[in-house]
Design an enzyme around this catalytic site. Structure first.
Site, mmCIF file in Angstrom:
data_model
loop_
_atom_site.group_PDB
_atom_site.id
_atom_site.type_symbol
_atom_site.label_atom_id
_atom_site.label_comp_id
_atom_site.label_asym_id
_atom_site.label_seq_id
_atom_site.Cartn_x
_atom_site.Cartn_y
_atom_site.Cartn_z
ATOM 1 N N GLN A 15 0.828 -1.215 0.000
ATOM 2 C CA GLN A 15 0.000 0.000 0.000
ATOM 3 C C GLN A 15 0.862 1.264 0.000
ATOM 4 O O GLN A 15 0.762 2.128 -0.879
ATOM 5 C CB GLN A 15 -0.910 0.033 1.238
ATOM 6 C CG GLN A 15 -1.631 1.371 1.413
ATOM 7 C CD GLN A 15 -2.371 1.503 2.729
ATOM 8 O OE1 GLN A 15 -3.581 1.354 2.761
ATOM 9 N NE2 GLN A 15 -1.662 1.787 3.818
ATOM 10 N N ARG A 67 9.518 -9.086 -4.402
ATOM 11 C CA ARG A 67 9.804 -10.508 -4.158
ATOM 12 C C ARG A 67 9.431 -11.318 -5.383
ATOM 13 O O ARG A 67 8.448 -11.014 -6.056
ATOM 14 C CB ARG A 67 8.964 -11.017 -2.992
ATOM 15 C CG ARG A 67 9.291 -10.364 -1.708
ATOM 16 C CD ARG A 67 8.674 -11.112 -0.583
ATOM 17 N NE ARG A 67 7.232 -10.904 -0.478
ATOM 18 C CZ ARG A 67 6.482 -11.509 0.424
ATOM 19 N NH1 ARG A 67 7.036 -12.365 1.263
ATOM 20 N NH2 ARG A 67 5.191 -11.269 0.496
ATOM 21 N N ARG A 68 10.198 -12.364 -5.641
ATOM 22 C CA ARG A 68 9.810 -13.278 -6.704
ATOM 23 C C ARG A 68 8.578 -14.041 -6.224
ATOM 24 O O ARG A 68 8.521 -14.520 -5.091
ATOM 25 C CB ARG A 68 10.958 -14.240 -7.022
ATOM 26 C CG ARG A 68 10.804 -14.952 -8.342
ATOM 27 C CD ARG A 68 10.025 -16.233 -8.193
ATOM 28 N NE ARG A 68 9.420 -16.620 -9.468
ATOM 29 C CZ ARG A 68 8.683 -17.716 -9.612
ATOM 30 N NH1 ARG A 68 8.483 -18.516 -8.601
ATOM 31 N NH2 ARG A 68 8.144 -17.995 -10.777
ATOM 32 N N GLN A 107 6.654 -8.363 6.958
ATOM 33 C CA GLN A 107 5.464 -9.177 7.190
ATOM 34 C C GLN A 107 4.663 -8.302 8.133
ATOM 35 O O GLN A 107 4.938 -8.209 9.321
ATOM 36 C CB GLN A 107 5.856 -10.523 7.815
ATOM 37 C CG GLN A 107 4.740 -11.561 7.874
ATOM 38 C CD GLN A 107 3.476 -11.092 8.595
ATOM 39 O OE1 GLN A 107 2.544 -10.547 7.966
ATOM 40 N NE2 GLN A 107 3.433 -11.271 9.893
ATOM 41 N N TYR A 122 9.325 -16.324 11.253
ATOM 42 C CA TYR A 122 9.431 -15.676 9.940
ATOM 43 C C TYR A 122 9.271 -14.157 10.084
ATOM 44 O O TYR A 122 10.018 -13.376 9.489
ATOM 45 C CB TYR A 122 8.367 -16.254 8.993
ATOM 46 C CG TYR A 122 8.297 -15.542 7.673
ATOM 47 C CD1 TYR A 122 9.266 -15.779 6.691
ATOM 48 C CD2 TYR A 122 7.290 -14.624 7.401
ATOM 49 C CE1 TYR A 122 9.217 -15.114 5.476
ATOM 50 C CE2 TYR A 122 7.237 -13.958 6.190
ATOM 51 C CZ TYR A 122 8.197 -14.198 5.233
ATOM 52 O OH TYR A 122 8.146 -13.536 4.035
ATOM 53 N N GLU A 134 2.100 0.053 16.780
ATOM 54 C CA GLU A 134 2.038 -1.234 17.480
ATOM 55 C C GLU A 134 3.124 -1.339 18.546
ATOM 56 O O GLU A 134 3.008 -2.114 19.495
ATOM 57 C CB GLU A 134 2.197 -2.390 16.491
ATOM 58 C CG GLU A 134 0.920 -2.826 15.807
ATOM 59 C CD GLU A 134 -0.060 -3.522 16.750
ATOM 60 O OE1 GLU A 134 0.318 -4.528 17.356
ATOM 61 O OE2 GLU A 134 -1.196 -3.045 16.864
ATOM 62 N N TYR A 148 4.922 -9.438 15.800
ATOM 63 C CA TYR A 148 5.131 -8.346 14.825
ATOM 64 C C TYR A 148 5.685 -7.109 15.535
ATOM 65 O O TYR A 148 6.687 -6.519 15.101
ATOM 66 C CB TYR A 148 3.810 -8.009 14.130
ATOM 67 C CG TYR A 148 3.836 -6.701 13.363
ATOM 68 C CD1 TYR A 148 4.426 -6.611 12.110
ATOM 69 C CD2 TYR A 148 3.260 -5.538 13.904
ATOM 70 C CE1 TYR A 148 4.447 -5.407 11.402
ATOM 71 C CE2 TYR A 148 3.277 -4.335 13.207
ATOM 72 C CZ TYR A 148 3.870 -4.268 11.965
ATOM 73 O OH TYR A 148 3.889 -3.070 11.278
ATOM 74 N N LYS A 194 9.275 -5.262 15.144
ATOM 75 C CA LYS A 194 9.390 -3.841 14.789
ATOM 76 C C LYS A 194 10.169 -3.070 15.860
ATOM 77 O O LYS A 194 10.847 -2.085 15.553
ATOM 78 C CB LYS A 194 7.998 -3.228 14.599
ATOM 79 C CG LYS A 194 7.356 -3.537 13.249
ATOM 80 C CD LYS A 194 7.985 -2.729 12.109
ATOM 81 C CE LYS A 194 7.251 -2.934 10.786
ATOM 82 N NZ LYS A 194 7.880 -2.245 9.649
#
Ligand code: NAP
Ligand code: GDD
Length: 355
Positions: free
Chosen positions: A12, A33-34, A89, A101, A133, A154, A158
């Protein structure tokens, strides 16, 4: 002509930032990213194939925040003046399912990028996409002085990225700034974030394509702003004399329930007739109340948001109604056109990316 490198250009914020920078005459380079399917839907309208004789305005490179070599390669090749690290992510609920991840991409990914800057000796200005967050369960309103109390993998990732950005600023003299942005939305918002999930569902319900909307916690409060206004701050932050951390938000907070009322009410529906609760959307730990104290942004950058809660819901509703070929009752498109005409007409600028 300045060169910008954007990680997360297909997201976005990456798409709006690309439009903004092109309108300011930048060369824009983006890392994608592929993927086995196309993931460039938000920037396809900007892309021009140089093989057709068109002047390329934006150039894309394959890379990943988990791949140190790809980061070093793209920095060495582009030699950017500014790097905007927007890749992550970014879904809080998903981070509970994929904590390792998320830590790797969202946390360590930032370190890899900063380390690539340090090792290549690149003289760049670096923007880190920090987040409200980080404040987690800290009492509102939250400002730069509010201690972090992260409530998810997350947010913890961060927090790592935020602190390491500060460390490279202080330890190695990297011009590294973090924007601590509160939630910001738009018609380009990912479909699984709550505002877009709601506006898409309202349109689908109106079109007879969907019967119910399954939701999680309706009582959490968020400070929702409009994404195009927020990417402008990213750019302004890197033009300032000194690197810093800066909170960006509207100073207005609403519950998820209020967003439901606004979106359903816009087309004269009562959300209570359609919304069902599905506990799978609850989070093990929730962030209850986010509300920005963005006085520093006003003092230092002269920045203030213009689009507020009701306008935001209408802009998003109009866009999702239009996607399904439905009539929009409101004036969201007028708002968009009038207030952002300046740089949404980036097409007027020819930016050659040919080397
Ligand atoms: P978004 O729409 O989810 O976009 C995330 C971008 O990161 C996408 O381009 C995605 O690529 C890319 N990406 C994901 N994993 C990657 C990896 N391993 N390597 C390279 N690229 C990867 O997020 P957004 O809303 O634009 O937000 C931009 C940034 O601001 C994120 O870092 C987010 O955490 C942060 N932030 C967002 C908000 C908000 O309210 N929007 C508020 C505060 C902070 P694909 O397109 O291939 O998935
Ligand atoms: N996604 C989602 N889906 N959220 C729901 C749902 C649902 O069905 N039902 C209720 N919610 C609640 C969530 O529990 C949360 O309290 C709130 O809606 C907002 O959720 P999201 O839209 O997923 O955003 P977020 O606040 O968790 O995270 C976003 O904002 C952060 C900034 O504060 C993301 O963009 C993050 O990347 C960003 O850092």
């Amino acid at each position: 002509m300045k060169k910008a490198l954007i990680t997360g250009i297909s997201g976005q914020d990456g798409s709006y930032l690309t439009e903004l920078l092109l309108s300011k005459g930048y060369q824009v380079h983006g890392m994608i990213r592929r993927s086995s399917t196309f993931n460039t839907g938000r920037i396809d309208h900007i892309y021009r194939d140089p093989h057709n004789g068109d002047k390329a305005r934006m150039r894309l490179y394959y890379g990943d925040l988990t791949s140190t070599d790809s980061l070093q390669n793209v920095i060495s090749e582009v030699e950017p003046d500014e790097i905007y690290n927007l890749a992550a992510q970014s879904h809080v609920r998903v981070s509970f399912d994929m904590p390792e991840y998320t830590g790797d991409v969202t946390g360590l990914g930032t370190l890899r990028l900063l380390e690539a800057i340090r090792r290549t000796g690149a003289k760049v200005r670096f923007y880190q996409a920090s987040t409200s967050e980080l404040f987690g369960s800290a009492s509102p309103p939250q400002s730069e002085a509010t201690p972090f109390e992260p409530q998810s993998p997350y947010a913890a990732a961060k927090a790592y990225a935020h602190w390491v950005t500060q460390n490279y600023r202080e330890g190695y003299g990297v011009f590294a700034s973090s924007g601590i942005l509160f939630n910001h939305e738009s018609p380009r918002r990912g479909e699984t974030f709550v505002t877009r999930k709601i506006t898409r569902a309202v349109a689908a319900i109106l079109a007879g394509k969907q019967e119910h909307l399954y939701m999680g916690n309706l009582d959490s409060k968020r400070d929702w702003g409009y994404a195009p206004e927020y990417v402008e701050v990213m750019w302004r932050l890197l033009q300032h004399d000194e690197p810093m951390d800066l909170v960006i938000g509207t100073g207005e907070s609403h519950t998820v329930r209020e967003f439901l009322e606004e979106a359903f009410g816009y087309v004269n529906l009562d959300y209570q007739d359609y919304v069902r609760i599905d506990p799978q959307y609850f989070r093990p730990t929730e962030v209850d109340f986010l509300l920005a104290d963005a006085r520093k942004a006003k003092d230092v950058l002269g920045w203030e948001p213009r689009i507020r809660f009701k306008d935001l819901a209408r802009i998003m509703m109009d866009a999702d109604l239009e996607l399904l070929g439905l009539e929009a009752p409101g004036d969201g498109k007028c708002l968009l056109a009038e207030r952002f005409d300046g740089w949404h007409r980036w097409e007027d600028q020819i930016v050659s990316m040919d080397k």
